[in-house]
Motif scaffolding. Structure first.
Motif, PDB file in Angstrom:
ATOM      1  N   ARG A   1       0.843  -1.186   0.000  1.00 23.87           N
ATOM      2  CA  ARG A   1       0.000   0.000   0.000  1.00 23.87           C
ATOM      3  C   ARG A   1       0.875   1.230   0.000  1.00 23.87           C
ATOM      4  N   GLY A   2       1.065   1.864  -1.139  1.00 18.29           N
ATOM      5  CA  GLY A   2       1.875   3.065  -1.173  1.00 18.29           C
ATOM      6  C   GLY A   2       1.009   4.286  -1.384  1.00 18.29           C
ATOM      7  N   LEU A   3       1.141   5.270  -0.524  1.00 17.83           N
ATOM      8  CA  LEU A   3       0.379   6.499  -0.696  1.00 17.83           C
ATOM      9  C   LEU A   3       1.180   7.465  -1.544  1.00 17.83           C
ATOM     10  N   GLY A   4       0.562   7.991  -2.575  1.00 22.14           N
ATOM     11  CA  GLY A   4       1.226   8.957  -3.437  1.00 22.14           C
ATOM     12  C   GLY A   4       1.129  10.349  -2.851  1.00 22.14           C
ATOM     13  N   GLY A   5       1.806  11.307  -3.440  1.00 15.13           N
ATOM     14  CA  GLY A   5       1.750  12.689  -2.979  1.00 15.13           C
ATOM     15  C   GLY A   5       0.425  13.326  -3.319  1.00 15.13           C
ATOM     16  N   GLY A   6       0.193  14.512  -2.799  1.00  9.95           N
ATOM     17  CA  GLY A   6      -1.014  15.246  -3.137  1.00  9.95           C
ATOM     18  C   GLY A   6      -2.175  14.962  -2.211  1.00  9.95           C
ATOM     19  N   GLY A   7      -2.028  14.045  -1.273  1.00 13.92           N
ATOM     20  CA  GLY A   7      -3.037  13.838  -0.262  1.00 13.92           C
ATOM     21  C   GLY A   7      -4.228  12.993  -0.676  1.00 13.92           C
ATOM     22  N   SER A   8      -4.519  12.861  -1.971  1.00 12.03           N
ATOM     23  CA  SER A   8      -5.680  12.047  -2.331  1.00 12.03           C
ATOM     24  C   SER A   8      -5.372  11.119  -3.494  1.00 12.03           C
ATOM     25  N   GLU A   9      -4.114  10.747  -3.636  1.00 17.41           N
ATOM     26  CA  GLU A   9      -3.735   9.770  -4.658  1.00 17.41           C
ATOM     27  C   GLU A   9      -3.157   8.552  -3.978  1.00 17.41           C
ATOM     28  N   VAL A  10      -3.294   7.427  -4.610  1.00 18.83           N
ATOM     29  CA  VAL A  10      -2.677   6.215  -4.107  1.00 18.83           C
ATOM     30  C   VAL A  10      -2.093   5.476  -5.294  1.00 18.83           C
ATOM     31  N   ALA A  11      -0.900   4.945  -5.129  1.00 14.99           N
ATOM     32  CA  ALA A  11      -0.227   4.271  -6.240  1.00 14.99           C
ATOM     33  C   ALA A  11       0.292   2.929  -5.774  1.00 14.99           C
ATOM     34  N   ALA A  12       0.456   2.029  -6.704  1.00 12.77           N
ATOM     35  CA  ALA A  12       1.038   0.731  -6.383  1.00 12.77           C
ATOM     36  C   ALA A  12       2.541   0.886  -6.290  1.00 12.77           C
ATOM     37  N   ASP A  13       3.093   0.446  -5.173  1.00 20.31           N
ATOM     38  CA  ASP A  13       4.537   0.513  -4.974  1.00 20.31           C
ATOM     39  C   ASP A  13       5.087   1.893  -5.283  1.00 20.31           C
ATOM     40  N   GLU A  14       4.323   2.919  -5.020  1.00 20.87           N
ATOM     41  CA  GLU A  14       4.692   4.318  -5.206  1.00 20.87           C
ATOM     42  C   GLU A  14       5.106   4.637  -6.639  1.00 20.87           C
ATOM     43  N   GLY A  15       4.771   3.778  -7.594  1.00 18.72           N
ATOM     44  CA  GLY A  15       5.148   4.022  -8.972  1.00 18.72           C
ATOM     45  C   GLY A  15       4.096   4.751  -9.773  1.00 18.72           C
ATOM     46  N   ALA A  17       1.447   3.546 -11.069  1.00 21.68           N
ATOM     47  CA  ALA A  17       0.663   2.617 -11.879  1.00 21.68           C
ATOM     48  C   ALA A  17       1.109   1.210 -11.567  1.00 21.68           C
ATOM     49  N   ASP A  18       0.236   0.285 -11.783  1.00 19.96           N
ATOM     50  CA  ASP A  18       0.546  -1.125 -11.590  1.00 19.96           C
ATOM     51  C   ASP A  18       0.580  -1.748 -12.974  1.00 19.96           C
ATOM     52  N   ALA A  19       1.765  -1.965 -13.501  1.00 19.88           N
ATOM     53  CA  ALA A  19       1.897  -2.463 -14.868  1.00 19.88           C
ATOM     54  C   ALA A  19       1.197  -3.802 -15.046  1.00 19.88           C
ATOM     55  N   ALA A  20       1.278  -4.675 -14.039  1.00 22.97           N
ATOM     56  CA  ALA A  20       0.649  -5.993 -14.167  1.00 22.97           C
ATOM     57  C   ALA A  20      -0.867  -5.866 -14.192  1.00 22.97           C
ATOM     58  N   GLY A  21      -1.416  -4.966 -13.389  1.00 23.65           N
ATOM     59  CA  GLY A  21      -2.865  -4.815 -13.307  1.00 23.65           C
ATOM     60  C   GLY A  21      -3.411  -3.795 -14.284  1.00 23.65           C
ATOM     61  N   GLY A  22      -2.552  -2.951 -14.839  1.00 20.16           N
ATOM     62  CA  GLY A  22      -2.978  -1.974 -15.829  1.00 20.16           C
ATOM     63  C   GLY A  22      -3.828  -0.845 -15.279  1.00 20.16           C
ATOM     64  N   TRP A  23      -3.590  -0.427 -14.036  1.00 22.71           N
ATOM     65  CA  TRP A  23      -4.352   0.692 -13.487  1.00 22.71           C
ATOM     66  C   TRP A  23      -3.408   1.802 -13.067  1.00 22.71           C
ATOM     67  N   SER A  24      -3.935   3.006 -13.012  1.00 21.73           N
ATOM     68  CA  SER A  24      -3.159   4.182 -12.629  1.00 21.73           C
ATOM     69  C   SER A  24      -3.547   4.619 -11.231  1.00 21.73           C
ATOM     70  N   ALA A  25      -2.743   5.506 -10.660  1.00 21.49           N
ATOM     71  CA  ALA A  25      -3.017   6.037  -9.328  1.00 21.49           C
ATOM     72  C   ALA A  25      -4.439   6.586  -9.248  1.00 21.49           C
ATOM     73  N   LEU A  26      -5.105   6.290  -8.151  1.00 24.73           N
ATOM     74  CA  LEU A  26      -6.450   6.825  -7.935  1.00 24.73           C
ATOM     75  C   LEU A  26      -6.342   8.252  -7.433  1.00 24.73           C
ATOM     76  N   HIS A  27      -7.180   9.104  -7.951  1.00 26.72           N
ATOM     77  CA  HIS A  27      -7.257  10.463  -7.440  1.00 26.72           C
ATOM     78  C   HIS A  27      -8.691  10.952  -7.579  1.00 26.72           C
ATOM     79  N   SER A  28      -9.050  11.883  -6.717  1.00 29.32           N
ATOM     80  CA  SER A  28     -10.411  12.407  -6.712  1.00 29.32           C
ATOM     81  C   SER A  28     -10.656  13.233  -7.959  1.00 29.32           C
ATOM     82  N   LEU A  29     -11.804  12.996  -8.579  1.00 30.38           N
ATOM     83  CA  LEU A  29     -12.235  13.767  -9.745  1.00 30.38           C
ATOM     84  C   LEU A  29     -13.274  14.784  -9.293  1.00 30.38           C
ATOM     85  N   PRO A  30     -13.410  15.888 -10.021  1.00 25.45           N
ATOM     86  CA  PRO A  30     -14.467  16.834  -9.667  1.00 25.45           C
ATOM     87  C   PRO A  30     -15.815  16.110  -9.739  1.00 25.45           C
TER      88      PRO A  30
END
Length: 126
Positions: A1-15, A17-30
């Motif tokens: 569980r790696g938390l990315g910067g910006g307070g509302s993003e989360v990334a896999a292994d702080e990278g 994106a998760d290349a194996a799973g094909g998803w990008s960091a989650l972040h809040s949308l308007p």
């Protein structure tokens, strides 16, 4: 569980994106009430009544990433969030908690446009 910067993003292994799973960091949308925009997102109703939305990404983000993103949004530690709140799928009857943190959103039975509920656990949240 790696938390990315910006307070509302989360990334896999702080990278970011998760290349194996094909998803990008989650972040809040308007927030959007537009039906076509909501079909490309999932929403989470927060305990205080607000709603946050993130990109659906084909349902590939794992539940643990959603929990990490929500912890960042609420400024809590992930373990504290899990102790206080249950992430509940409101579309199932009866509603059920998403307990398998390793499962993707799609594998957990969700579909694009889903609304989840961050529900206080008995005795877990004020």
């Amino acid at each position: 569980r790696g938390l990315g910067g910006g307070g509302s993003e989360v990334a896999a292994d702080e990278g970011g994106a998760d290349a194996a799973g094909g998803w990008s960091a989650l972040h809040s949308l308007p927030p959007s009430s537009d039906a076509s925009a909501r079909r490309e997102r999932f929403s989470v109703r927060l305990p205080a009544g607000g709603v946050v939305q993130a990109a659906w990404q084909g349902g590939r983000p794992p539940v643990w990433a959603v929990l990490g993103w929500l912890a960042a949004v609420l400024k809590l530690d992930v373990d504290e969030l899990i102790g206080k709140y249950a992430l509940v799928d409101r579309s199932s009857l009866p509603p059920r908690e998403l307990e398998d943190e390793a499962a993707t959103l799609r594998a957990a039975g969700l579909a694009a446009g889903a609304t989840l509920l961050l529900q206080p656990r008995a005795g877990g949240a004020p």
